[in-house]
Scaffold this motif. Structure first.
Motif, short mmCIF file in Angstrom:
data_model
loop_
_atom_site.label_atom_id
_atom_site.label_comp_id
_atom_site.label_asym_id
_atom_site.label_seq_id
_atom_site.Cartn_x
_atom_site.Cartn_y
_atom_site.Cartn_z
N SER A 1 49.54 33.81 -1.95
CA SER A 1 48.75 32.60 -2.10
C SER A 1 47.32 32.78 -1.60
CB SER A 1 49.41 31.43 -1.36
OG SER A 1 49.55 31.73 0.02
N GLU A 2 47.15 33.69 -0.62
CA GLU A 2 45.82 33.94 -0.09
C GLU A 2 44.91 34.55 -1.17
OE1 GLU A 2 44.40 33.41 3.01
OE2 GLU A 2 46.15 32.12 3.30
N ARG A 3 45.51 35.34 -2.07
CA ARG A 3 44.71 36.00 -3.11
C ARG A 3 44.17 35.00 -4.13
NH1 ARG A 3 45.25 41.37 -2.61
NH2 ARG A 3 47.06 42.20 -1.50
N LEU A 4 44.77 33.81 -4.20
CA LEU A 4 44.33 32.81 -5.17
C LEU A 4 43.16 31.98 -4.66
CD1 LEU A 4 47.82 31.52 -6.41
CD2 LEU A 4 46.31 33.18 -7.51
N LYS A 5 42.90 32.04 -3.35
CA LYS A 5 41.84 31.21 -2.78
C LYS A 5 40.48 31.62 -3.34
CE LYS A 5 44.05 29.85 1.55
NZ LYS A 5 43.97 29.86 3.03
N GLY A 6 39.76 30.64 -3.82
CA GLY A 6 38.42 30.88 -4.31
C GLY A 6 38.34 31.31 -5.76
N ILE A 7 39.50 31.61 -6.38
CA ILE A 7 39.49 32.08 -7.76
C ILE A 7 38.98 30.99 -8.70
CG2 ILE A 7 40.89 32.90 -9.70
CD1 ILE A 7 40.48 34.93 -7.47
N ASP A 8 39.48 29.74 -8.52
CA ASP A 8 39.05 28.66 -9.39
C ASP A 8 37.55 28.39 -9.24
OD1 ASP A 8 39.43 27.80 -6.79
OD2 ASP A 8 40.09 25.78 -7.36
N VAL A 9 37.05 28.48 -8.01
CA VAL A 9 35.62 28.28 -7.78
C VAL A 9 34.82 29.40 -8.45
CG1 VAL A 9 33.80 28.15 -6.04
CG2 VAL A 9 36.00 27.01 -5.64
N PHE A 10 35.26 30.64 -8.28
CA PHE A 10 34.57 31.78 -8.87
C PHE A 10 34.48 31.65 -10.39
CE2 PHE A 10 35.45 35.90 -11.00
CZ PHE A 10 34.18 36.44 -10.91
N MET B 1 31.97 40.91 -13.52
CA MET B 1 32.42 40.70 -14.90
C MET B 1 33.85 41.20 -15.09
SD MET B 1 32.01 39.54 -17.89
CE MET B 1 30.25 39.10 -17.93
N ALA B 2 34.15 42.37 -14.51
CA ALA B 2 35.51 42.91 -14.62
C ALA B 2 36.51 41.98 -13.91
CB ALA B 2 35.57 44.31 -14.02
N PHE B 3 36.11 41.47 -12.74
CA PHE B 3 37.00 40.57 -12.00
C PHE B 3 37.16 39.25 -12.75
CE2 PHE B 3 37.79 37.71 -8.24
CZ PHE B 3 39.04 38.22 -7.94
N TYR B 4 36.09 38.79 -13.38
CA TYR B 4 36.14 37.54 -14.16
C TYR B 4 37.14 37.67 -15.31
CZ TYR B 4 34.72 33.94 -17.48
OH TYR B 4 34.72 32.89 -18.38
N ARG B 5 37.11 38.80 -16.03
CA ARG B 5 38.05 38.99 -17.13
C ARG B 5 39.50 38.96 -16.63
NH1 ARG B 5 34.60 43.51 -18.88
NH2 ARG B 5 33.20 42.81 -20.53
N THR B 6 39.72 39.60 -15.48
CA THR B 6 41.06 39.60 -14.92
C THR B 6 41.50 38.19 -14.52
OG1 THR B 6 40.81 41.87 -14.11
CG2 THR B 6 42.53 40.52 -13.09
N CYS B 7 40.60 37.46 -13.85
CA CYS B 7 40.93 36.11 -13.37
C CYS B 7 41.22 35.16 -14.53
CB CYS B 7 39.80 35.56 -12.51
SG CYS B 7 39.61 36.38 -10.93
N THR B 8 40.37 35.19 -15.56
CA THR B 8 40.59 34.30 -16.69
C THR B 8 41.89 34.65 -17.41
OG1 THR B 8 39.14 35.72 -18.03
CG2 THR B 8 38.17 33.74 -17.06
N GLY B 9 42.22 35.95 -17.44
CA GLY B 9 43.49 36.35 -18.04
C GLY B 9 44.67 35.82 -17.26
N PHE C 1 43.16 45.14 -23.23
CA PHE C 1 42.94 44.55 -21.92
C PHE C 1 41.45 44.34 -21.66
CE2 PHE C 1 42.49 44.69 -17.27
CZ PHE C 1 43.44 43.75 -16.91
N LYS C 2 40.63 45.37 -21.94
CA LYS C 2 39.20 45.26 -21.69
C LYS C 2 38.53 44.30 -22.66
CE LYS C 2 38.49 49.79 -19.56
NZ LYS C 2 37.78 51.10 -19.66
N ALA C 3 39.03 44.26 -23.91
CA ALA C 3 38.41 43.41 -24.93
C ALA C 3 38.87 41.96 -24.82
CB ALA C 3 38.73 43.94 -26.32
N GLY C 4 39.91 41.71 -24.04
CA GLY C 4 40.40 40.36 -23.89
C GLY C 4 41.16 39.84 -25.09
N VAL C 5 41.78 40.74 -25.86
CA VAL C 5 42.60 40.32 -26.99
C VAL C 5 44.06 40.60 -26.66
CG1 VAL C 5 40.78 40.66 -28.69
CG2 VAL C 5 42.33 42.55 -28.16
N ASP C 6 44.95 39.83 -27.26
CA ASP C 6 46.37 39.97 -26.95
C ASP C 6 46.97 41.23 -27.55
OD1 ASP C 6 46.90 37.44 -25.50
OD2 ASP C 6 46.23 36.54 -27.38
#
Length: 305
Positions: A4-13, A66-74, A138-143
């Motif tokens: 749960s600690e890893r989720l803190k701040g993700i929504d804000v980011f 940007m890399a972290f953003y792609r992971t978070c949105t996924g 994964f990098k392109a953000g397609v399924d």
């Protein structure tokens, strides 16, 4: 660290990245600008990286951001999909799915499969793009992606399967063969007008020939026409301009209808493999597993057509 600690701040980011500023994100989340700034600072401190490049007038993601953003949105998309899956019954598949396909093969062979699935599941929203270069889903953000290419070194985040191989055949229009005669041996091609694939820099793709011993040789032919597009070559062959070597899936309809005729069938060769690749962590979602099953069944049974 607790999960749960890893989720803190993700929504804000994610909100800051999408809004483009701390102020806009604060308004959307009903927080103060100071709270937003502290949340991002804590997240950057925990990760040990800078997520945003800040100036007095501009805020942008760093490469790491940007890399972290792609992971978070996924991850957030997966959580949303999991909720939908719990609420939906077996016939209620819904939501968006992103697929990238090779141009000609995608339009001729894969798109019809998707359209049939969509008719049975109208709540699915496909986002289909076409490109011919290598794509890491994964990098392109397609399924998922379909590719006709030599085997790729897929990363661990990507599942993949070779479905079939192309079959390269020689074909021509009946009117051309009536006018010029039917070649019976490979040397006979020297007396015919050959239509080859080529590039703007003058390079011409060699043809592949089976030698009867289970191996394939590649040789240049004296091309009367050079066309830099497979569908363009089909148009030229249909117009009676000569003989071409093409993947059978590209001309199967014309062959079935008699508009084109295969020649020198003993020289036909196996072509490139047809790959299906997808993001592993999404493969258990009902809509993704459904489409994967449809592609495996449809393209494997086609076996290069």
């Amino acid at each position: 660290m607790f999960p749960s600690e890893r989720l803190k701040g993700i929504d804000v980011f994610v909100c800051v990245a999408q809004a483009g500023s701390f102020t806009a994100a604060a308004e959307q989340l009903h927080l103060t600008g100071s709270a937003i700034s502290k949340s991002i600072a804590r997240l950057e401190g925990r990760l040990g990286i800078r997520l945003f490049q800040r100036t007095t007038r501009h805020l942008s993601l760093t490469d790491a951001g940007m890399a972290f953003y792609r992971t978070c949105t996924g991850v957030l998309a997966d959580l949303e999909e999991a909720e939908h899956s719990l609420k939906a019954d077996a016939s209620g598949l819904r939501g968006s799915v992103r697929i990238d396909l090779p141009g000609a093969f995608g339009r001729a062979q894969v798109l019809p499969l998707f359209l049939r699935v969509m008719q049975d599941h109208p709540a699915l929203i496909p986002h289909i793009s076409f490109s011919d270069g290598f794509v890491d889903p994964f990098k392109a953000g397609v399924d998922m992606v379909v590719r006709i290419a030599d085997p790729q070194a897929w990363p661990d985040t990507v599942g993949h399967r070779c479905l079939a191989h192309e079959r390269h055949i020689l074909c021509a229009a009946p009117a051309y063969l009536a006018r010029q005669g039917i070649p019976l041996t490979e040397p006979d091609l020297e007396q015919h007008q050959c239509i080859a694939y080529g590039w703007v820099d003058g390079r011409v793709n060699p043809w592949s020939f089976a030698d009867g011993q289970g191996t394939t040789t590649r040789r240049q032919v004296a091309a009367r026409f050079v066309v830099g597009n497979g569908e363009g070559i089909v148009t030229a062959v249909m117009a009676g301009c000569g003989i071409a070597q093409l993947p059978s899936w590209l001309v199967q309809r014309q062959l079935d209808e008699g508009a084109l005729v295969q020649v020198l069938p003993h020289l036909a060769t196996e072509g490139l493999p047809i790959h299906l690749a997808w993001i592993k962590r999404r493969e258990t979602l009902p809509k993704i597993s459904l489409l994967l099953e449809a592609l495996v069944a449809g393209l494997t049974l086609g076996d290069g057509r």
